[in-house]
Design a protein around this motif. Structure first.
Motif, PDB file in Angstrom:
ATOM      1  N   TYR A  39       0.838  -1.205   0.000  1.00 25.15           N
ATOM      2  CA  TYR A  39       0.000   0.000   0.000  1.00 25.15           C
ATOM      3  C   TYR A  39       0.871   1.252   0.000  1.00 25.15           C
ATOM      4  O   TYR A  39       1.093   1.865   1.027  1.00 25.15           O
ATOM      5  CB  TYR A  39      -0.918  -0.011   1.221  1.00 25.15           C
ATOM      6  N   ALA A  98      -1.127   4.723   0.536  1.00 22.61           N
ATOM      7  CA  ALA A  98      -1.561   4.823   1.940  1.00 22.61           C
ATOM      8  C   ALA A  98      -0.370   5.169   2.829  1.00 22.61           C
ATOM      9  O   ALA A  98      -0.507   5.926   3.792  1.00 22.61           O
ATOM     10  CB  ALA A  98      -2.196   3.512   2.383  1.00 22.61           C
ATOM     11  N   GLY A 152      -0.100   8.451   5.087  1.00 19.91           N
ATOM     12  CA  GLY A 152       0.114   8.332   6.529  1.00 19.91           C
ATOM     13  C   GLY A 152       1.293   9.155   6.997  1.00 19.91           C
ATOM     14  O   GLY A 152       1.223   9.828   8.026  1.00 19.91           O
ATOM     15  N   THR A 168       0.292  12.760   7.229  1.00 14.69           N
ATOM     16  CA  THR A 168      -0.528  13.043   8.408  1.00 14.69           C
ATOM     17  C   THR A 168       0.320  13.078   9.677  1.00 14.69           C
ATOM     18  O   THR A 168       0.206  14.007  10.483  1.00 14.69           O
ATOM     19  CB  THR A 168      -1.645  11.988   8.539  1.00 14.69           C
ATOM     20  N   ASP A 215     -17.755  -7.937  19.289  1.00 13.18           N
ATOM     21  CA  ASP A 215     -17.426  -6.598  18.801  1.00 13.18           C
ATOM     22  C   ASP A 215     -16.450  -5.966  19.784  1.00 13.18           C
ATOM     23  O   ASP A 215     -16.842  -5.568  20.877  1.00 13.18           O
ATOM     24  CB  ASP A 215     -18.705  -5.763  18.704  1.00 13.18           C
ATOM     25  N   ARG A 220     -14.639  -3.240  19.269  1.00 12.01           N
ATOM     26  CA  ARG A 220     -14.297  -1.852  18.956  1.00 12.01           C
ATOM     27  C   ARG A 220     -14.323  -0.966  20.191  1.00 12.01           C
ATOM     28  O   ARG A 220     -13.509  -0.065  20.351  1.00 12.01           O
ATOM     29  CB  ARG A 220     -15.243  -1.290  17.889  1.00 12.01           C
ATOM     30  N   GLY A 221     -15.275  -1.246  21.084  1.00 15.08           N
ATOM     31  CA  GLY A 221     -15.390  -0.451  22.305  1.00 15.08           C
ATOM     32  C   GLY A 221     -14.140  -0.548  23.168  1.00 15.08           C
ATOM     33  O   GLY A 221     -13.538   0.462  23.532  1.00 15.08           O
ATOM     34  N   THR A 222     -13.713  -1.803  23.461  1.00 14.48           N
ATOM     35  CA  THR A 222     -12.524  -1.986  24.296  1.00 14.48           C
ATOM     36  C   THR A 222     -11.288  -1.425  23.608  1.00 14.48           C
ATOM     37  O   THR A 222     -10.410  -0.851  24.241  1.00 14.48           O
ATOM     38  CB  THR A 222     -12.257  -3.479  24.595  1.00 14.48           C
ATOM     39  N   GLN A 273     -11.131   1.049  21.554  1.00 14.04           N
ATOM     40  CA  GLN A 273     -11.110   2.503  21.607  1.00 14.04           C
ATOM     41  C   GLN A 273     -10.660   2.986  22.989  1.00 14.04           C
ATOM     42  O   GLN A 273      -9.856   3.911  23.103  1.00 14.04           O
ATOM     43  CB  GLN A 273     -12.506   3.031  21.301  1.00 14.04           C
ATOM     44  N   LEU A 274     -11.170   2.297  23.999  1.00 14.95           N
ATOM     45  CA  LEU A 274     -10.819   2.647  25.368  1.00 14.95           C
ATOM     46  C   LEU A 274      -9.318   2.449  25.597  1.00 14.95           C
ATOM     47  O   LEU A 274      -8.623   3.315  26.130  1.00 14.95           O
ATOM     48  CB  LEU A 274     -11.618   1.755  26.316  1.00 14.95           C
ATOM     49  N   ALA A 327      -7.239   5.078  23.881  1.00 16.65           N
ATOM     50  CA  ALA A 327      -7.258   6.355  24.593  1.00 16.65           C
ATOM     51  C   ALA A 327      -6.248   6.344  25.735  1.00 16.65           C
ATOM     52  O   ALA A 327      -5.436   7.260  25.874  1.00 16.65           O
ATOM     53  CB  ALA A 327      -8.658   6.633  25.119  1.00 16.65           C
ATOM     54  N   ILE A 328      -6.295   5.266  26.525  1.00 15.98           N
ATOM     55  CA  ILE A 328      -5.404   5.187  27.685  1.00 15.98           C
ATOM     56  C   ILE A 328      -3.948   5.137  27.229  1.00 15.98           C
ATOM     57  O   ILE A 328      -3.076   5.811  27.759  1.00 15.98           O
ATOM     58  CB  ILE A 328      -5.750   3.950  28.544  1.00 15.98           C
ATOM     59  N   PHE A 365      -2.389   8.414  25.922  1.00 15.37           N
ATOM     60  CA  PHE A 365      -2.084   9.355  26.977  1.00 15.37           C
ATOM     61  C   PHE A 365      -0.891   8.914  27.818  1.00 15.37           C
ATOM     62  O   PHE A 365       0.049   9.680  28.030  1.00 15.37           O
ATOM     63  CB  PHE A 365      -3.314   9.538  27.867  1.00 15.37           C
ATOM     64  N   LEU A 379       0.666  11.776  23.254  1.00 11.83           N
ATOM     65  CA  LEU A 379      -0.018  13.075  23.270  1.00 11.83           C
ATOM     66  C   LEU A 379       0.902  14.174  23.786  1.00 11.83           C
ATOM     67  O   LEU A 379       0.885  15.291  23.305  1.00 11.83           O
ATOM     68  CB  LEU A 379      -1.264  13.031  24.155  1.00 11.83           C
TER      69      LEU A 379
END
Lengths: 267, 263
Positions: free
Chosen positions: B18, B21, B25, B28, B171, B173-175, B177-178, B181-182, B185, B190
């Motif tokens: 790729y 891409a 990347g 960005t 699924d 995706r929730g975990t 994403q969490l 995030a952690i 940081f 960040l």
């Protein structure tokens, strides 16, 4: 116009009902979005643990920028950012089906993938904006109220125009869609800080070419009564609505050019 | 061994395909690096040094972390959870190779490609615009290579264990994403964790996340010279061992009770 709105409501309503079938996933995503964007603010707060001003702006003044930019970006993210899925639709060949229906392809894309679960971002930014406004003890004149409303609306339109232009660019850059992120997410990130801290060329490129300086920075100069270290004319804050309208017209035109250029993958 | 080498090569080549891409990347990452660098310059204009960092350290840190984001920094890049959701994972489990080692080889190939193609260009962009500081002594470079290698293993092992939660959650995706995030940081992506208030820095510094990004970059900046390198490598190795072990435990639990999706 009324008809367009009715179509939008039906498509977006169907998506909302669909999303709510998976309630746990919806809640997790909502919370995740809230947390991820909130950490950006925690980073700002951490910085202000070390310094008292940044480019001459206090914590709550920067929080005001962060909140204003975040609400505008969050709203555009919820209603319009779905255009970033266009490359997937093109690859799968499902984009063609949008073109044979008697409604604008752009309307269908944004309505069918309407993402209410992204509301977490808006809520988080709105809370920060509220706290900042409360802490800044501003004298709320009619002009300031009007400018604040104008700022949020114009900001949402400017970010929406960027998403749409980026989505249109994807018709050429199928694989390179990440380039969009540097203007969308990058634009959002950059507008969280007073733009005069950036180097001149970066400021011009991202802020004036894409219009993101008009999302929060210029209106905030007026609302917070800050001097402009860049020495630009004092009418800049009042240009936001005009910039928003021009950006939307250009983005719409670009989308139509892209649709005309489009050739199906044929698969 | 030969098998894993071939798997790693396929991983490398798969990502090397790729090209557009990759360029997108890099662009960005570079833009975000520039924005972060200017913010840090504004911070250091108020204070000459924060912790052990001066402004040149902070800018160098920013571009190197942007470069490391894809090779080691990001979660959710493996297909395992997707294969669990579709049921394809059953094919992987049938194979007469160790499941974890197989995916490690694949991920090592990917990481090697992304280190070259995504890791170096943003740093070059940063060097064009700002003055960056790199070590002149070969020992520091060797120390960095060692620290980065452990970081890659740790990053893989954490991602692997996280992906396996899909056996229960379907699924993930929730975990994901969490966790992202952690990690963003606490790993210093960040903001360098030397800027954190003391208590938060202590938490971050001893977490597995700092061991992925912050610690290797600090080693590159020469913040842990000589014998000071030992505790840094020790904590990285400790977390890597824990994460690999957790991955194996979760895998064992999953394969005993798993219900494969699909049909």
């Amino acid at each position: 116009m009324g008809e367009v709105f009715a179509v939008y409501r039906r498509l977006a309503g169907a998506k909302l009902r669909g999303d709510l079938q998976y309630r746990a996933s919806f809640v997790m995503f909502f919370a995740g979005q809230f947390l991820i964007t909130f950490l950006d603010f925690v980073a700002i707060a951490v910085v202000f643990g070390r310094v008292t001003t940044l480019g001459g702006w206090s914590l709550y003044q920067v929080a005001f920028l962060y909140g204003a930019s975040g609400v505008a970006f969050g709203l555009s993210d919820m209603f319009v950012s779905q255009v970033e899925y266009v490359p997937q639709r093109i690859r799968l060949g499902t984009f063609d089906s949008l073109l044979i229906r008697p409604v604008s392809s752009l309307l269908q894309v944004v309505a069918e993938d309407f993402a209410p679960r992204r509301m977490g971002k808006v809520l988080q930014a709105a809370i920060i904006l509220g706290v900042a406004v409360a802490k800044l003890h501003l004298a709320w004149t009619v002009g300031r109220v009007a400018m604040t409303v104008c700022m949020v609306l114009s900001g949402t339109l400017i970010f929406s125009a960027i998403w749409i232009a980026g989505g249109a660019a994807c018709f050429w850059l199928l694989e390179g869609q990440e380039v969009m992120n540097s203007v969308t997410y990058g634009g959002n990130f950059m507008t969280q800080y007073p733009i005069h801290i950036y180097g001149a060329w970066l400021r011009r490129l991202l802020a004036f070419v894409t219009g993101t300086a008009f999302v929060a920075y210029f209106p905030a100069l007026y609302i917070l009564d800050k001097p402009d270290p860049l020495g630009l004319p004092s009418f800049m804050p009042f240009l936001s609505p005009a910039v928003a309208v021009v950006a939307c017209v250009l983005a719409g035109a670009f989308w139509r050019v892209a649709i005309r250029h489009y050739r199906s993958t044929g698969s | 061994m030969r098998l894993y080498w071939e798997v790693a090569r396929r991983g490398f080549r798969r990502y090397a395909t790729y090209r557009a891409a990759t360029v997108a990347g890099v662009l960005t990452n570079s833009v975000f690096g520039l924005i972060r660098a200017y913010i840090l310059i504004a911070v250091f204009r108020q204070r000459g040094t924060i912790g052990t960092f001066d402004v040149t350290d902070a800018i160098t840190f920013t571009f190197v972390t942007q470069g490391l984001l894809m090779p080691v920094g990001a979660f959710g890049r493996m297909d395992i959870s997707e294969r669990i959701r579709t049921g394809d994972v059953v094919v992987d489990l049938y194979r007469p190779v160790d499941f974890q080692a197989y995916w490690f080889a694949h991920d090592a190939g990917r990481a090697a490609f992304q280190l070259l193609a995504r890791g170096i260009p943003p740093v070059l962009v940063g060097a064009l615009v700002f003055h960056l500081r790199f070590p002149s002594s070969p020992t520091t470079w060797i120390a960095f290579a060692a620290s980065l290698t452990v970081a890659m293993i740790l990053s893989f092992a954490l991602s692997f264990a996280l992906n396996l939660t899909a056996f229960w959650l379907i699924d993930d995706r929730g975990t994901n994403q969490l966790a992202t995030a952690i990690q963003l940081f606490l790993s210093g992506i960040l903001l360098p964790i030397v800027l954190f208030p003391g208590w938060l820095e202590a938490i971050a510094r001893n977490s597995p996340f700092a061991a992925i990004v912050e610690l290797p970059v600090e080693v590159l900046l020469g913040k842990h010279p000589g014998r000071a390198l030992i505790p840094v490598l020790a904590i990285q190795l400790l977390w890597a061992a824990v994460a690999v072990g957790c991955g194996r435990l979760v895998l064992g639990a999953a394969t005993r009770k798993v219900v494969i999706q699909g049909g």
